[in-house]
Design a protein around this motif. Structure first.
Motif, PDB file in Angstrom:
ATOM      1  N   ARG A 181      -0.847  -0.247 -10.427  1.00  0.00           N
ATOM      2  CA  ARG A 181      -0.360  -1.474 -11.069  1.00  0.00           C
ATOM      3  C   ARG A 181       0.506  -2.284 -10.098  1.00  0.00           C
ATOM      4  O   ARG A 181       0.389  -3.511 -10.014  1.00  0.00           O
ATOM      5  N   GLN A 182       1.380  -1.601  -9.363  1.00  0.00           N
ATOM      6  CA  GLN A 182       2.237  -2.300  -8.408  1.00  0.00           C
ATOM      7  C   GLN A 182       1.412  -2.953  -7.296  1.00  0.00           C
ATOM      8  O   GLN A 182       1.709  -4.080  -6.867  1.00  0.00           O
ATOM      9  N   VAL A 216     -12.982   7.188   3.209  1.00  0.00           N
ATOM     10  CA  VAL A 216     -11.597   6.764   2.984  1.00  0.00           C
ATOM     11  C   VAL A 216     -11.278   6.782   1.496  1.00  0.00           C
ATOM     12  O   VAL A 216     -12.091   6.362   0.664  1.00  0.00           O
ATOM     13  N   GLY A 217     -10.090   7.264   1.132  1.00  0.00           N
ATOM     14  CA  GLY A 217      -9.637   7.258  -0.257  1.00  0.00           C
ATOM     15  C   GLY A 217      -8.950   5.948  -0.612  1.00  0.00           C
ATOM     16  O   GLY A 217      -9.557   4.890  -0.577  1.00  0.00           O
ATOM     17  N   PHE A 218      -7.685   6.024  -0.983  1.00  0.00           N
ATOM     18  CA  PHE A 218      -6.884   4.824  -1.293  1.00  0.00           C
ATOM     19  C   PHE A 218      -7.587   3.947  -2.337  1.00  0.00           C
ATOM     20  O   PHE A 218      -7.704   2.726  -2.176  1.00  0.00           O
ATOM     21  N   ALA A 256      -8.980  10.629  -8.905  1.00  0.00           N
ATOM     22  CA  ALA A 256      -8.774  11.135 -10.263  1.00  0.00           C
ATOM     23  C   ALA A 256      -7.311  11.371 -10.574  1.00  0.00           C
ATOM     24  O   ALA A 256      -6.915  11.376 -11.743  1.00  0.00           O
ATOM     25  N   GLN A 257      -6.488  11.561  -9.547  1.00  0.00           N
ATOM     26  CA  GLN A 257      -5.072  11.851  -9.761  1.00  0.00           C
ATOM     27  C   GLN A 257      -4.155  10.714  -9.329  1.00  0.00           C
ATOM     28  O   GLN A 257      -2.930  10.835  -9.437  1.00  0.00           O
ATOM     29  N   GLU A 258      -4.719   9.596  -8.873  1.00  0.00           N
ATOM     30  CA  GLU A 258      -3.869   8.516  -8.369  1.00  0.00           C
ATOM     31  C   GLU A 258      -3.017   7.934  -9.490  1.00  0.00           C
ATOM     32  O   GLU A 258      -3.471   7.734 -10.622  1.00  0.00           O
ATOM     33  N   MET A 308       0.857  -1.183   0.000  1.00  0.00           N
ATOM     34  CA  MET A 308       0.000   0.000   0.000  1.00  0.00           C
ATOM     35  C   MET A 308       0.893   1.233   0.000  1.00  0.00           C
ATOM     36  O   MET A 308       1.879   1.286   0.738  1.00  0.00           O
ATOM     37  N   PHE A 309       0.551   2.215  -0.832  1.00  0.00           N
ATOM     38  CA  PHE A 309       1.308   3.458  -0.888  1.00  0.00           C
ATOM     39  C   PHE A 309       0.648   4.523  -0.018  1.00  0.00           C
ATOM     40  O   PHE A 309      -0.477   4.367   0.438  1.00  0.00           O
ATOM     41  N   ALA A 310       1.374   5.609   0.211  1.00  0.00           N
ATOM     42  CA  ALA A 310       0.839   6.731   0.969  1.00  0.00           C
ATOM     43  C   ALA A 310      -0.424   7.255   0.287  1.00  0.00           C
ATOM     44  O   ALA A 310      -0.637   7.034  -0.913  1.00  0.00           O
TER      45      ALA A 310
END
Length: 248
Positions: A109-110, A161-163, A101-103, A93-95
């Protein structure tokens, strides 16, 4: 490692929830294999478990690498001869991204490569060994953030929550859990997904949440479920420690 004890492989097991799962299964009499990208760290974690009286070994296993997974499966086949439990714990999981819309597509993909394809890559490679077990169990480490029902429920704690990329990867993993469970039922292999709850680990920045030991509990319970236990389910641990069904 004795062939009389149940044999478990946990991916991403040199720290955090993965190590806690290995420790708890080992304390229940399982011989545990720690699948780790960094073999040196895996060996150090396995030695820690051995010092506690647990039969533990490490194997180099990068879930994103076909050759690594294939070699790990060959090595465990040679050394153990079967597998009773597979816990697909390794995850990425990334920050927090600025917005859906900007992710970054690259980051998404990773995460899919590790959280979805990695889990399937390992499962497919170790299925021949699981089919040799009298009671094969596969546990997928999902997330409460994967639930479509909760994501659409304004009363849910996950409503805001986003992500998006991470959540989508775990939702995809849930579908694969169901498909595998239906297909493998005839082999006596039970496949379930778990929500460890908000857990304080390196992946979450060691922030708020309960301990890895608490986060490990639902995976351990499903790894040890009996012949009449559930399959094709999504579970967490309730306040009393019992398994509680989650919304897909």
């Amino acid at each position: 490692m004795t062939n009389l004890a149940p044999i478990a492989l946990i991916t991403g097991a040199n720290k955090g929830i993965g190590l806690a799962i290995a420790r708890q299964l080992g304390a229940q009499g399982h011989a545990v294999w720690l699948g780790c990208r960094d073999l040196a760290r895996g060996e150090a974690a396995a030695e820690q478990l051995r010092q506690a009286g647990i039969a533990a070994r490490a194997v180099q296993l990068d879930v994103t690498d076909d050759a690594s997974v294939g070699e790990a499966a060959r090595f465990v086949t040679q050394e153990a001869g079967r597998l009773d439990v597979l816990v697909n714990n390794a995850g990425l999981m990334f920050a927090p991204p600025p917005s859906t819309a900007q992710e970054s597509i690259g980051d998404m993909r990773q995460m899919f490569e590790t959280n979805v394809f990695g889990a399937m890559r390992v499962t497919q490679a170790f299925l021949p060994l699981l089919r040799l077990s009298a009671a094969g169990r596969i546990v997928m480490m999902s997330s409460g953030l994967s639930s479509l029902g909760d994501a659409l429920d304004m009363r849910s704690e996950t409503w805001g929550v986003g992500f998006a990329g991470y959540c989508a990867s775990k939702t995809a993993l849930n579908m694969l859990t169901v498909k595998l469970a239906k297909e493998l039922e005839r082999d006596g292999i039970k496949v379930n997904a778990v929500d460890p709850g908000l857990t304080s680990t390196d992946m979450t920045g060691n922030g708020a949440g309960h301990s890895p030991d608490d986060g490990a509990r639902p995976a351990v319970a499903l790894a040890m479920t009996h012949a009449y236990g559930p399959t094709a389910g999504f579970y967490a641990c309730g306040p009393s420690g019992d398994l509680v069904a989650k919304n897909w």
